[in-house]
Design an enzyme around this catalytic site. Sequence first.
Site, PDB file in Angstrom:
ATOM      1  NE  ARG A 108       2.414  -0.459  -1.088  1.00 12.91           N
ATOM      2  CZ  ARG A 108       2.255   0.376  -0.062  1.00 12.91           C
ATOM      3  NH1 ARG A 108       1.056   0.801   0.291  1.00 12.91           N
ATOM      4  NH2 ARG A 108       3.318   0.788   0.600  1.00 12.91           N
ATOM      5  CG  HIS A 139       6.809  -1.892   3.707  1.00 12.78           C
ATOM      6  ND1 HIS A 139       7.196  -1.417   2.463  1.00 12.78           N
ATOM      7  CD2 HIS A 139       5.979  -0.936   4.224  1.00 12.78           C
ATOM      8  CE1 HIS A 139       6.618  -0.243   2.246  1.00 12.78           C
ATOM      9  NE2 HIS A 139       5.882   0.074   3.300  1.00 12.78           N
ATOM     10  CD  GLN A 184       7.856   2.446   6.377  1.00 11.82           C
ATOM     11  OE1 GLN A 184       7.058   2.715   5.489  1.00 11.82           O
ATOM     12  NE2 GLN A 184       8.299   3.363   7.216  1.00 11.82           N
ATOM     13  CG  ASP A 239       2.238  -1.274  10.692  1.00  9.91           C
ATOM     14  OD1 ASP A 239       1.476  -0.356  10.315  1.00  9.91           O
ATOM     15  OD2 ASP A 239       2.583  -2.210   9.941  1.00  9.91           O
ATOM     16  CB  CYS A 267       5.342   2.232   8.485  1.00  9.38           C
ATOM     17  SG  CYS A 267       3.865   1.296   8.953  1.00  9.38           S
ATOM     18  NE  ARG A 276       9.051   4.129   2.755  1.00 10.43           N
ATOM     19  CZ  ARG A 276       7.891   3.635   2.275  1.00 10.43           C
ATOM     20  NH1 ARG A 276       6.746   3.960   2.847  1.00 10.43           N
ATOM     21  NH2 ARG A 276       7.876   2.793   1.266  1.00 10.43           N
TER      22      ARG A 276
END
Length: 313
Positions: A107, A134, A137, A230, A270, A298
């Site tokens: 990440r 991502h 996600q 988001d 998310c 997740r």
Amino acid sequence: PVNLRGRHLLWLKDYQPEEIRFLLDLAVSLKAKKRSGVKGNLLAGKNVALIFEKPSTRTRCAFTVACLDEGGHAEYLGKNDIQLGHKEDVRDTARVLGRMFDGIQFRGFKQSTVEELARFAGVPVWNGLTDSYHPTQALADVMTIQENFGDVKGLKLVYVGDGRNNVANSLMIISSKLGMHFVIAAPKELYPNEALLKECRSEGEKHGAVIEVFEDPREAVKGAHAVYTDVWASMGEEEKLAERIKLLRPYQVNSDLMSLADKDAIFLHCLPAVKGNEVTEEVFESAQSKVFDEAENRLHTIKAVIVATIGNL
Ligand code: CP
Ligand code: NVA
């Protein structure tokens, strides 16, 4: 039969629809397994490195618990814990970690970093978020939509807000692969990247997906099965927040906007969320909000990715 052994997960563009469906099916079965209390050994003897340049709650914990649940080990490597970015370059870090670990999660900021790790590590590399994408996600998001509506083909997913961030990009890619009706509602300044949009539209044509972009959020959410938002300023662009608040105020997901969606529509985010900005407290806490199922998913989807690429399947 689908076989993902040895594969990277960098942006999902290189995954076929049946490979994505394989991961989703595996996630569903791993979720049921966890719920029934069965401990697994699909990752017994496997060691996984977790490199983090940016902070994380869900992604870090999902990778860690996923490994432990299936008998593997995860090693957290924060930005101040390793030489990467200080005394050692990406290539050397990749070659060293690849000699010790069976897989590497990254990440951080640049997409090029995760790609370079993948080029040199010799083991699967998984993108746990970059400035551009991502992908893990997006897998959890689709799993959550599927839990509420069944097969996602033809369902309308509307993303409202910053139409060019990592989450929007990955949702556009996965929607194009799975034949969804994906809509972005954003101000012109934050419209999706033209090249990516074009690529996703042409990929989408093969799978029955429709991808649209609207400036008007009210028009965009009409009949939506899932409304997604988001943060207005992603990690690394904190200095843009004041300007984004001005630009994105009309894109707040509130009860008024939700009332234009399908009557059974769900709300997704998310997380982490800034309540009062991109979503109201009321929508966030409503029965329509599935954000904590999404967060839990997740774990199951990330576990599916690890198991499929390095596990003892
Ligand atoms: N959604 C998500 O990636 O959360 P974290 O930043 O907490 O990992
Ligand atoms: N777009 C957000 C997602 C966080 C999970 C960010 O990059 O900060």
